[in-house]
Design a protein around this motif. Structure first.
Motif, PDB file in Angstrom:
ATOM      1  N   HIS A 159      26.433 -41.085  53.302  1.00  0.00           N
ATOM      2  CA  HIS A 159      25.081 -40.799  52.806  1.00  0.00           C
ATOM      3  C   HIS A 159      25.116 -40.363  51.338  1.00  0.00           C
ATOM      4  N   ARG A 160      26.312 -40.030  50.829  1.00  0.00           N
ATOM      5  CA  ARG A 160      26.468 -39.672  49.422  1.00  0.00           C
ATOM      6  C   ARG A 160      26.602 -40.903  48.519  1.00  0.00           C
ATOM      7  N   ALA A 161      26.593 -42.068  49.123  1.00  0.00           N
ATOM      8  CA  ALA A 161      26.909 -43.281  48.373  1.00  0.00           C
ATOM      9  C   ALA A 161      25.856 -43.665  47.342  1.00  0.00           C
ATOM     10  N   GLY A 162      24.758 -42.940  47.271  1.00  0.00           N
ATOM     11  CA  GLY A 162      23.780 -43.212  46.234  1.00  0.00           C
ATOM     12  C   GLY A 162      24.236 -42.746  44.864  1.00  0.00           C
ATOM     13  N   ALA A 163      25.251 -41.891  44.832  1.00  0.00           N
ATOM     14  CA  ALA A 163      25.774 -41.400  43.554  1.00  0.00           C
ATOM     15  C   ALA A 163      26.452 -42.538  42.800  1.00  0.00           C
ATOM     16  N   ALA A 164      26.438 -42.429  41.467  1.00  0.00           N
ATOM     17  CA  ALA A 164      26.993 -43.485  40.617  1.00  0.00           C
ATOM     18  C   ALA A 164      28.475 -43.712  40.894  1.00  0.00           C
ATOM     19  N   SER A 165      29.201 -42.652  41.181  1.00  0.00           N
ATOM     20  CA  SER A 165      30.644 -42.779  41.432  1.00  0.00           C
ATOM     21  C   SER A 165      30.915 -43.670  42.637  1.00  0.00           C
ATOM     22  N   TYR A 166      30.131 -43.515  43.697  1.00  0.00           N
ATOM     23  CA  TYR A 166      30.311 -44.350  44.886  1.00  0.00           C
ATOM     24  C   TYR A 166      29.893 -45.793  44.611  1.00  0.00           C
ATOM     25  N   ARG A 167      28.777 -45.960  43.911  1.00  0.00           N
ATOM     26  CA  ARG A 167      28.304 -47.311  43.658  1.00  0.00           C
ATOM     27  C   ARG A 167      29.298 -48.086  42.801  1.00  0.00           C
ATOM     28  N   THR A 168      29.902 -47.405  41.828  1.00  0.00           N
ATOM     29  CA  THR A 168      30.909 -48.046  40.970  1.00  0.00           C
ATOM     30  C   THR A 168      32.104 -48.495  41.797  1.00  0.00           C
ATOM     31  N   LEU A 169      32.545 -47.639  42.706  1.00  0.00           N
ATOM     32  CA  LEU A 169      33.696 -47.962  43.555  1.00  0.00           C
ATOM     33  C   LEU A 169      33.382 -49.133  44.481  1.00  0.00           C
ATOM     34  N   ILE A 170      32.228 -49.063  45.153  1.00  0.00           N
ATOM     35  CA  ILE A 170      31.868 -50.112  46.109  1.00  0.00           C
ATOM     36  C   ILE A 170      31.680 -51.455  45.407  1.00  0.00           C
ATOM     37  N   ASP A 171      31.110 -51.425  44.216  1.00  0.00           N
ATOM     38  CA  ASP A 171      30.925 -52.671  43.455  1.00  0.00           C
ATOM     39  C   ASP A 171      32.259 -53.261  43.008  1.00  0.00           C
ATOM     40  N   HIS A 172      33.259 -52.416  42.795  1.00  0.00           N
ATOM     41  CA  HIS A 172      34.557 -52.880  42.309  1.00  0.00           C
ATOM     42  C   HIS A 172      35.405 -53.488  43.422  1.00  0.00           C
ATOM     43  N   LEU A 173      35.390 -52.852  44.608  1.00  0.00           N
ATOM     44  CA  LEU A 173      36.280 -53.280  45.690  1.00  0.00           C
ATOM     45  C   LEU A 173      35.712 -54.471  46.453  1.00  0.00           C
ATOM     46  N   GLU A 174      36.621 -55.295  46.958  1.00  0.00           N
ATOM     47  CA  GLU A 174      36.234 -56.483  47.736  1.00  0.00           C
ATOM     48  C   GLU A 174      37.041 -56.539  49.034  1.00  0.00           C
ATOM     49  N   PRO A 175      36.838 -55.594  49.941  1.00  0.00           N
ATOM     50  CA  PRO A 175      37.588 -55.604  51.202  1.00  0.00           C
ATOM     51  C   PRO A 175      37.033 -56.639  52.167  1.00  0.00           C
ATOM     52  N   ALA A 176      37.855 -57.000  53.139  1.00  0.00           N
ATOM     53  CA  ALA A 176      37.366 -57.902  54.176  1.00  0.00           C
ATOM     54  C   ALA A 176      36.346 -57.189  55.057  1.00  0.00           C
ATOM     55  N   PHE A 177      36.521 -55.865  55.204  1.00  0.00           N
ATOM     56  CA  PHE A 177      35.552 -55.098  56.000  1.00  0.00           C
ATOM     57  C   PHE A 177      35.359 -53.722  55.376  1.00  0.00           C
ATOM     58  N   LEU A 178      34.091 -53.325  55.247  1.00  0.00           N
ATOM     59  CA  LEU A 178      33.715 -52.025  54.690  1.00  0.00           C
ATOM     60  C   LEU A 178      32.941 -51.255  55.755  1.00  0.00           C
ATOM     61  N   LEU A 179      33.456 -50.086  56.128  1.00  0.00           N
ATOM     62  CA  LEU A 179      32.810 -49.265  57.150  1.00  0.00           C
ATOM     63  C   LEU A 179      32.381 -47.932  56.555  1.00  0.00           C
ATOM     64  N   GLY A 180      31.122 -47.562  56.773  1.00  0.00           N
ATOM     65  CA  GLY A 180      30.623 -46.254  56.354  1.00  0.00           C
ATOM     66  C   GLY A 180      30.380 -45.380  57.564  1.00  0.00           C
ATOM     67  N   MET A 181      30.655 -44.085  57.421  1.00  0.00           N
ATOM     68  CA  MET A 181      30.442 -43.130  58.501  1.00  0.00           C
ATOM     69  C   MET A 181      29.577 -41.987  57.982  1.00  0.00           C
ATOM     70  N   THR A 182      28.593 -41.585  58.762  1.00  0.00           N
ATOM     71  CA  THR A 182      27.759 -40.450  58.364  1.00  0.00           C
ATOM     72  C   THR A 182      27.066 -39.858  59.588  1.00  0.00           C
ATOM     73  N   ALA A 183      26.732 -38.580  59.477  1.00  0.00           N
ATOM     74  CA  ALA A 183      25.921 -37.936  60.506  1.00  0.00           C
ATOM     75  C   ALA A 183      24.461 -37.893  60.093  1.00  0.00           C
ATOM     76  N   THR A 184      24.214 -38.065  58.784  1.00  0.00           N
ATOM     77  CA  THR A 184      22.856 -37.899  58.244  1.00  0.00           C
ATOM     78  C   THR A 184      22.514 -39.024  57.276  1.00  0.00           C
ATOM     79  N   PRO A 185      22.118 -40.195  57.770  1.00  0.00           N
ATOM     80  CA  PRO A 185      21.828 -41.324  56.871  1.00  0.00           C
ATOM     81  C   PRO A 185      20.498 -41.193  56.153  1.00  0.00           C
ATOM     82  N   GLU A 186      19.575 -40.401  56.699  1.00  0.00           N
ATOM     83  CA  GLU A 186      18.257 -40.275  56.087  1.00  0.00           C
ATOM     84  C   GLU A 186      18.358 -39.383  54.849  1.00  0.00           C
ATOM     85  N   ARG A 187      17.885 -39.881  53.708  1.00  0.00           N
ATOM     86  CA  ARG A 187      17.985 -39.149  52.455  1.00  0.00           C
ATOM     87  C   ARG A 187      16.592 -38.924  51.854  1.00  0.00           C
TER      88      ARG A 187
END
Length: 462
Positions: free
Chosen positions: A301-329
């Motif tokens: 749920h922290r992935a809205g931060a620029a640091s996460y977006r930069t990382l996700i945009d850079h990586l190209e995995p075959a599978f990307l899994l996110g885990m959270t208890a609180t997706p609502e922001r």
């Protein structure tokens, strides 16, 4: 039964509970209603069979406005289960098989009869005589009585329910193999179904305490990636996550590496990294986009931060899994869109509680401190008001009222300012709860991981 008692308390001016067995968890269920009660209350209980614990008696003694009596063991066995409520023009009673325990209130199959009668009716007079007889044979509950009772009381042995034989896994499984629980089995199947459909991203919603780290490790075990990257937002989490993955994957220590601070173990099969270290431009440039075929982001749920977006945009995995208890922001960032709206499984809090995955808890909402002038002291008040002695008095009295009576209080206090935390800690260390000196410590992001880990260990040790 719980609803029936709560309903009767709301409309009665006096009540008498005459019950043999009482548990702290049942008192917790009724605590707010009893604290709000403006009439006279009486509870008669006993030491029959040693069922009632010292903790239960301490909780009873901690209830303001409720007189508590203890029926002695020396008299005939006390096995009463009656609840009497007196209204303005009638008396209502609930009599049957329910003791004052959480199980009897919520789950057990019980037989109880609720009836009402006029004040001068014969049945009401019989009830009054029975209650008076119990009170005449009983002694008032006091702190001294509880202390003496605690010296000789011993917990009742718990009977083992079920077969005495246990079927163990076959010899072909490695020692310490971790097996998924029923919900995790379902979640793993749904994640795999999504991958089989050609999807490369998914987010799993897993309530705090339901084992999302173990779940993610089980999925990694099922996927068997060439290389995996596990991303967290705080260094403290890394070591615990590595320990959990080691338990599940049964892989050698040499397969696990950390990428945080001065550690740059990017050559390992399973790399555990902090987002702070990964998102630095010089570090990110050193990682090939396809270096990891499986990337897992914790607390996504922290992935809205620029640091996460930069990382996700850079990586190209075959599978990307996110885990959270609180997706609502509240910042309008859409976590679901980031994962192509693929939510294979949700383990929400209520569902986890119903499945007995979590310890049951009682939640009390307490009002802010309000000065006699009508001023509300809240998190935006000046520091001098936030740590005012009257507000600390309010806080301590609330802990005494809602905390576990008779045992050292343990807990967490979240403050809106670091300065408030530091000053509040100093003031609280000069206060006591139920006669026991408080020992608190202020922590913030300025403290090192080692200092924070030590504080957690001290809290766990009491």
């Amino acid at each position: 039964m719980l609803k029936a008692i709560l309903d009767e308390l709301k409309r009665s001016r006096n009540f008498v509970f005459s019950v043999a067995f009482i548990t702290p968890s049942a008192i917790a269920l009724l605590k707010q209603a009893l604290l709000d009660y403006r009439g006279m209350g009486t509870i008669i209980t006993s030491t029959y069979l040693g069922f009632n614990s010292p903790a239960a008696f301490r909780e009873l003694l901690n209830l303001d406005g409720v007189d508590v009596y203890v029926y002695p063991d020396s008299a005939a066995g006390f096995h009463a289960k009656g609840y009497i409520f007196e209204q303005e023009s009638s008396t209502t009673a609930i009599v049957g098989s329910s003791n004052l325990t959480a199980s009897a209130m919520l789950r057990n199959q019980e037989w109880n009869l609720r009836f009402s009668a006029l004040p001068d009716g014969d049945i009401v007079q019989q009830l009054k005589r029975a209650v008076q007889a119990h009170m005449d044979a009983s002694t008032n509950l006091t702190r001294k009585w509880i202390d003496e009772y605690a010296l000789t009381w011993a917990p009742q042995p718990q009977a083992f329910q079920g077969s005495t034989s246990v079927e163990l896994p076959g010899d072909e499984l490695p020692m310490g193999r971790i097996f998924p629980n029923s919900m995790q089995v379902e979640a793993l199947a749904e994640i795999q179904t999504l991958r089989d459909a050609g999807e490369s991203r998914a987010v799993v919603i897993s309530a705090t305490g339901t084992g999302k780290t173990i779940l993610s490790a089980l999925d990694v075990r099922a996927y068997a990636p060439e290389r995996m990257l596990f991303v967290v937002h705080r260094e403290q989490i890394l070591d615990r996550a590595i320990d959990e993955f080691k338990r599940v994957l049964s892989a050698p220590d040499s397969d696990f590496g950390k990428f945080v601070g001065s550690k740059k173990e990017l050559d390992r099969r399973y790399v555990f990294a902090s987002i702070q270290s990964l998102s630095r431009p010089e570090n990110l440039r050193a990682i090939e986009p396809d270096a990891f075929d499986y990337v897992l982001i914790d607390e996504v749920h922290r992935a809205g931060a620029a640091s996460y977006r930069t990382l996700i945009d850079h990586l190209e995995p075959a599978f990307l899994l996110g885990m959270t208890a609180t997706p609502e922001r509240t910042d309008e960032f859409n976590v679901f869109e980031l994962f192509d709206f693929n939510v294979p499984y949700e383990i929400r809090l209520q569902k986890a509680l119903e499945a007995d995955m979590l310890a049951p808890f009682h939640y009390y909402g307490v009002t802010d401190y309000i000065k006699s002038t009508g001023e509300v002291i809240d998190q935006v008040s000046d520091l001098s008001r936030l740590v005012a002695s009257e507000r600390v008095d309010h806080l301590v009295s609330t802990i005494e009222k809602y905390g576990h009576a008779g045992v050292p209080v343990k807990g967490l206090i979240f403050c809106s300012k670091n300065a408030e935390a530091a000053e509040l800690s100093g003031i609280l260390n000069n206060r006591a709860v139920h006669g026991r000196q408080l020992r608190t410590r202020a922590l913030s992001g300025k403290h090192s991981v080692e200092e924070r880990e030590l504080a957690v260990q001290m809290l766990e040790r009491g």
